[in-house]
Motif scaffolding. Structure first.
Motif, PDB file in Angstrom:
ATOM      1  N   LYS A  49     -46.963  30.704  44.615  1.00  0.00           N
ATOM      2  CA  LYS A  49     -47.800  30.162  43.548  1.00  0.00           C
ATOM      3  C   LYS A  49     -48.737  31.221  42.979  1.00  0.00           C
ATOM      4  O   LYS A  49     -48.903  31.337  41.757  1.00  0.00           O
ATOM      5  CB  LYS A  49     -48.604  28.971  44.073  1.00  0.00           C
ATOM      6  CG  LYS A  49     -49.393  28.246  42.982  1.00  0.00           C
ATOM      7  CD  LYS A  49     -50.031  26.982  43.512  1.00  0.00           C
ATOM      8  CE  LYS A  49     -50.763  26.237  42.391  1.00  0.00           C
ATOM      9  NZ  LYS A  49     -51.368  24.968  42.874  1.00  0.00           N
ATOM     10  N   GLY A  50     -49.355  32.000  43.865  1.00  0.00           N
ATOM     11  CA  GLY A  50     -50.276  33.035  43.395  1.00  0.00           C
ATOM     12  C   GLY A  50     -49.576  34.081  42.554  1.00  0.00           C
ATOM     13  O   GLY A  50     -50.085  34.516  41.512  1.00  0.00           O
ATOM     14  N   MET A 105     -48.051  36.481  37.397  1.00  0.00           N
ATOM     15  CA  MET A 105     -46.992  36.891  36.478  1.00  0.00           C
ATOM     16  C   MET A 105     -47.191  36.267  35.101  1.00  0.00           C
ATOM     17  O   MET A 105     -46.977  36.923  34.069  1.00  0.00           O
ATOM     18  CB  MET A 105     -45.629  36.498  37.053  1.00  0.00           C
ATOM     19  CG  MET A 105     -44.453  37.045  36.253  1.00  0.00           C
ATOM     20  SD  MET A 105     -44.497  38.851  36.067  1.00  0.00           S
ATOM     21  CE  MET A 105     -44.304  39.355  37.786  1.00  0.00           C
ATOM     22  N   LEU A 106     -47.618  35.007  35.059  1.00  0.00           N
ATOM     23  CA  LEU A 106     -47.867  34.350  33.777  1.00  0.00           C
ATOM     24  C   LEU A 106     -49.024  35.016  33.037  1.00  0.00           C
ATOM     25  O   LEU A 106     -48.997  35.140  31.798  1.00  0.00           O
ATOM     26  CB  LEU A 106     -48.159  32.860  33.991  1.00  0.00           C
ATOM     27  CG  LEU A 106     -46.969  32.003  34.437  1.00  0.00           C
ATOM     28  CD1 LEU A 106     -47.413  30.572  34.718  1.00  0.00           C
ATOM     29  CD2 LEU A 106     -45.870  32.011  33.373  1.00  0.00           C
ATOM     30  N   VAL A 107     -50.036  35.442  33.796  1.00  0.00           N
ATOM     31  CA  VAL A 107     -51.165  36.152  33.175  1.00  0.00           C
ATOM     32  C   VAL A 107     -50.680  37.479  32.588  1.00  0.00           C
ATOM     33  O   VAL A 107     -51.052  37.849  31.470  1.00  0.00           O
ATOM     34  CB  VAL A 107     -52.292  36.390  34.209  1.00  0.00           C
ATOM     35  CG1 VAL A 107     -53.365  37.315  33.629  1.00  0.00           C
ATOM     36  CG2 VAL A 107     -52.917  35.068  34.624  1.00  0.00           C
ATOM     37  N   ALA A 123     -41.707  31.973  37.239  1.00  0.00           N
ATOM     38  CA  ALA A 123     -43.154  31.854  37.403  1.00  0.00           C
ATOM     39  C   ALA A 123     -43.606  30.415  37.179  1.00  0.00           C
ATOM     40  O   ALA A 123     -44.457  29.898  37.923  1.00  0.00           O
ATOM     41  CB  ALA A 123     -43.857  32.799  36.426  1.00  0.00           C
ATOM     42  N   LEU A 124     -43.055  29.752  36.168  1.00  0.00           N
ATOM     43  CA  LEU A 124     -43.403  28.350  35.911  1.00  0.00           C
ATOM     44  C   LEU A 124     -42.967  27.467  37.075  1.00  0.00           C
ATOM     45  O   LEU A 124     -43.669  26.519  37.464  1.00  0.00           O
ATOM     46  CB  LEU A 124     -42.744  27.877  34.609  1.00  0.00           C
ATOM     47  CG  LEU A 124     -43.270  28.508  33.312  1.00  0.00           C
ATOM     48  CD1 LEU A 124     -42.412  28.092  32.125  1.00  0.00           C
ATOM     49  CD2 LEU A 124     -44.733  28.108  33.071  1.00  0.00           C
ATOM     50  N   PHE A 125     -41.797  27.764  37.642  1.00  0.00           N
ATOM     51  CA  PHE A 125     -41.314  27.027  38.808  1.00  0.00           C
ATOM     52  C   PHE A 125     -42.248  27.244  39.997  1.00  0.00           C
ATOM     53  O   PHE A 125     -42.563  26.307  40.748  1.00  0.00           O
ATOM     54  CB  PHE A 125     -39.902  27.496  39.144  1.00  0.00           C
ATOM     55  CG  PHE A 125     -39.281  26.803  40.327  1.00  0.00           C
ATOM     56  CD1 PHE A 125     -38.645  25.579  40.184  1.00  0.00           C
ATOM     57  CD2 PHE A 125     -39.340  27.373  41.596  1.00  0.00           C
ATOM     58  CE1 PHE A 125     -38.074  24.934  41.275  1.00  0.00           C
ATOM     59  CE2 PHE A 125     -38.770  26.745  42.691  1.00  0.00           C
ATOM     60  CZ  PHE A 125     -38.133  25.523  42.532  1.00  0.00           C
ATOM     61  N   ARG A 176     -41.578  21.887  39.201  1.00  0.00           N
ATOM     62  CA  ARG A 176     -40.318  21.894  39.939  1.00  0.00           C
ATOM     63  C   ARG A 176     -39.522  20.604  39.801  1.00  0.00           C
ATOM     64  O   ARG A 176     -38.384  20.534  40.266  1.00  0.00           O
ATOM     65  CB  ARG A 176     -40.582  22.148  41.425  1.00  0.00           C
ATOM     66  CG  ARG A 176     -41.346  23.436  41.686  1.00  0.00           C
ATOM     67  CD  ARG A 176     -41.455  23.727  43.151  1.00  0.00           C
ATOM     68  NE  ARG A 176     -42.138  24.990  43.399  1.00  0.00           N
ATOM     69  CZ  ARG A 176     -42.177  25.609  44.570  1.00  0.00           C
ATOM     70  NH1 ARG A 176     -41.566  25.064  45.615  1.00  0.00           N
ATOM     71  NH2 ARG A 176     -42.821  26.754  44.713  1.00  0.00           N
ATOM     72  N   ALA A 177     -40.082  19.601  39.209  1.00  0.00           N
ATOM     73  CA  ALA A 177     -39.404  18.307  39.117  1.00  0.00           C
ATOM     74  C   ALA A 177     -38.134  18.428  38.288  1.00  0.00           C
ATOM     75  O   ALA A 177     -38.109  19.085  37.245  1.00  0.00           O
ATOM     76  CB  ALA A 177     -40.335  17.267  38.510  1.00  0.00           C
TER      77      ALA A 177
END
Length: 724
Positions: free
Chosen positions: A7-8, A13-15, A398-400, A405-406
């Motif tokens: 998660k971190g 990565m999104l940042v 990164a979103l996952f 995750r659904a």
């Protein structure tokens, strides 16, 4: 690359992606905001968007032949392409040649750099001329590392067949002697013959710098012209289109991009978000790359970029469809993402590499706008593959990782009963034959009236009328007030206008006008604008796309098609795939040609770009379906044509949503361009929309059906058809 982000790491990565996108967006905004403003333009713009330098040469030879003029124009065209692939060269009157180079504002600098075309001779040491410049096909400056590790600067000469024979004989007889190269009675180089040179290639060594080598190569190239030329006049000319052309195209791109992003998010949910971010990065990278590689951008070029934005979604659609299929088979979202990317890889690579082969051949063998189009196409292909296979994957992972995750956020493909598309092949073939036949009939009818297609100035030349007004007019005023007058008198809907900077002169280029039409046009300007009739100049001009350039384009396209055929044959290990794909491609070209013929759309320089775009789009679309057929045939023994038919129908059904969604996103971009663009770009957008529809139709309804027919009837082991 499996999803290894926690998660971190996903948040980090999104940042990083957000910062990269922000930086690219800022950089792109700087480039676009300064385009067309001030003296220093960020992106090189063509004559249609920014103007440039126009130089007219007078032929010094008496009574030049048409062949000599054509040869000189072609060689000058190849020469000025070093400044811009969008430069144009055409004949004016009987003994003048005009060169137009976009994106520059200093005519004197171009004249000095281009050099004065003059006589070039290769002489023996006792002063006898044994070879003239027209026996030199090309001269290029280059460098290499010698045995001592030092850089050597040389000029490489490529000789014609006749030149190679003459040069070989003379160098064989003059080893150890000097052979001066004389340009306009001045010795510009005095190389020594070290050995006999018989292969049609020669090197001039001993240059002190690359600049010296380039200067010598330039003099040899310009001196190889068939005719001697002298400068008659030079002008800096304004843009042929107003600033509205750029602003409306950028507006169309922005709106189209927003709609495509919204469409992707609605249809694909979380993957759609990832694709939208990657698409924004792709768009910024394309603009930045065009700037960094100093590619000249014209209005068709802008259209090509906008089209490539729509096509860039294609790889993402293929991947997302694969992910949904894996989810539907019962796999987890994370596993489905990993497998989806792997399974989509071959289709993406084959489709894009096939188009990239075409771009490479067109770039190497084409000339003028064909070469410029090839550069833009290659950039779009490479960047779209990069963003789809790497950027989209990183964002999606990164979103996952951050918790999205659904399964419902990714969707699952629905089991569909295969559409019976192969069974209706007769109807599809008949529809295509009728449409294409209508095009040929239309061309035949119009040919009886003089023109099978509505050729523009770019192909058939026309009349150039230079009018000196008493004040300066804006492009918008010229388009609104003067162009309709010219159109009414000439009946020409494709009038081209150019302003001469530093004066109030405006150049109107139309179809060939009779003497009466010229006098009527001149009198109209005298009556309405008070122009002095004696100062109006009218000249016949040749096409800007010479017969040699058309031959180059046709040769490049044919070689590109052959290379694509060989690649598909090699990758699919079956010539029937390759032949079917090429026939579907020919189908699309003929359908677009029908559009031009029946709707009388002007056939100009954008015609070549349109046809090349359709070739790239069509082959990519077909390869994706063929890739699925190849996959579905693995491990299956085909007993009869029923099995073959089922495989074909199943493959078409599985890839149908991808074909439709890619067509929609690409169509949206082109439609916005047609809706908001200026008249010139609409003439480019309309046949493109027809080509997109035809490309999708041929991939789904023609290519696979042809493969089925060939597979069933051609080969060592013909497949029985129990239905017959």
């Amino acid at each position: 690359m499996k999803n290894k982000f926690n998660k971190g790491q996903g948040i980090a990565m999104l940042v990083v992606i957000a910062l990269i996108l922000g930086g690219l967006a800022y950089y792109t905004s700087i480039i676009l905001s300064s385009t067309g403003v001030g003296e220093d333009k960020s992106i090189k713009l063509g004559l249609d968007l920014a103007g440039g330098v126009s130089i007219t040469y007078q032929v010094e030879d008496d009574n030049p032949t048409a062949e000599q003029m054509s040869d000189t124009i072609y060689k000058l065209q190849k020469r000025v392409e070093s400044y811009s692939t969008e430069a144009s060269v055409y004949q004016e009157g009987d003994d003048r040649i005009t060169v137009e180079i976009p994106g520059v504002t200093d005519a004197n600098a171009i004249l000095e750099e281009l050099g004065k075309p003059g006589s070039l001779e290769f002489q023996t040491s006792d002063g006898n001329t044994f070879m003239t410049g027209d026996m030199v096909a090309d001269a290029q400056a280059t460098s290499y590392q010698n045995n001592m590790g030092n850089k050597e600067f040389i000029v490489e000469l490529t000789l014609t067949e006749e030149g190679a024979t003459v040069f070989g004989d003379v160098t064989s007889a003059n080893v150890g002697k000097n052979l001066p190269i004389v340009y306009d009675d001045q010795v510009i180089s005095n190389p020594t013959v070290n050995e006999a040179i018989t292969g049609g290639k020669a090197q001039i060594t001993g240059m002190e710098s690359y600049e010296q080598a380039e200067a010598l190569a330039s003099s040899i190239r310009i001196g190889s012209l068939s005719l001697q030329l002298s400068e008659l006049r030079s002008n800096v000319v304004g843009a042929q289109l107003g600033s509205a052309a750029i602003s409306s195209s950028l507006k169309a791109a922005a709106i189209g991009l927003a709609i495509v992003m919204l469409f992707m998010i609605i249809v694909y949910f979380v993957p759609g978000v990832a694709a939208s971010i990657a698409l924004a990065i792709y768009t910024c990278l394309v603009v930045a790359t065009i700037y960094l590689f100093e590619i000249t951008l014209t209005l068709p070029g802008i259209a090509g970029i906008i089209l490539s934005i729509g096509m860039a979604v294609d790889a993402n659609v293929i991947i997302f469809a694969r992910i949904r299929e894996e989810i539907a088979s019962g796999k987890s979202v994370g596993t489905s993402m990993d497998i989806g990317f792997k399974k989509a890889m071959s289709a993406i690579i084959d489709g894009n590499v096939t188009t990239l082969i075409a771009a490479a051949v067109l770039g190497l063998l084409g000339s003028g706008t064909v070469k410029g189009f090839a550069y833009t196409l290659a950039i779009g292909i490479i960047l779209s593959m990069f963003t789809a296979l790497f950027v989209t994957r990183i964002i999606l992972n990164a979103l996952f990782a951050v918790g999205l995750r659904a399964e419902k956020l990714y969707g699952r493909s629905k089991e569909r009963k295969p559409f019976r598309l192969v069974e209706h092949r007769g109807i599809f073939f008949a529809i295509s034959i009728v449409v294409i036949a209508a095009g040929f009939i239309g061309m035949g009818v119009h040919a009886s009236n003089g023109k099978a297609l509505n050729y523009s100035l770019d192909f058939i030349g026309g009349t150039s009328t230079t009018v000196p007004f008493d004040k300066s007019y804006t492009i918008e005023e010229i388009d609104a007030d003067m162009v309709p007058l010219v159109e009414a008198i000439t009946g020409d809907s494709d009038v081209q206008t150019t302003q001469v900077q530093g004066s109030n002169q405006v150049i109107f280029k139309t179809r060939n006008l009779t003497l009466d039409e010229r006098e009527q046009l001149n009198q109209t300007f005298v009556d309405k604008y008070g122009v002095d009739d004696k100062e109006i100049q009218s000249e016949s001009i040749s096409s800007t796309i010479s017969s040699e350039m058309r031959t180059d384009a046709l040769k490049a396209v044919l070689i590109a098609v052959i290379c694509m055929l060989i690649y598909i044959w090699f990758r699919f290990s079956d010539a029937r795939f390759a032949v079917s794909a090429i026939l579907a491609l020919v189908h699309d070209v003929l359908v677009v040609l029908t559009c031009y013929a029946l709707m009388r759309i002007s056939v100009g320089s954008t015609f070549i770009a349109c046809m090349l775009t359709i070739i790239g789009y069509s082959i990519n679309d077909t390869i994706v379906i063929f890739d699925r057929i190849r996959e579905n045939m693995k491990g299956i023994k085909v007993k009869d044509s029923n099995d073959l038919r089922e495989i074909a129908n199943k493959s078409l059904t599985q890839t149908l949503s991808r074909s439709i969604n890619t067509s929609i996103t690409t169509f949206i971009m082109v439609f916005m361009l047609w809706l908001l663009g200026v008249a010139t770009i609409r003439d480019f957008s309309l046949p493109l929309m027809v080509g997109l529809i035809s490309g999708s139709y041929s991939s789904v309804c023609i290519a696979t059906q042809l493969w089925f027919v060939f597979k069933r009837k051609i080969g060592k082991h013909k497949i029985a058809d129990p239905q017959n």
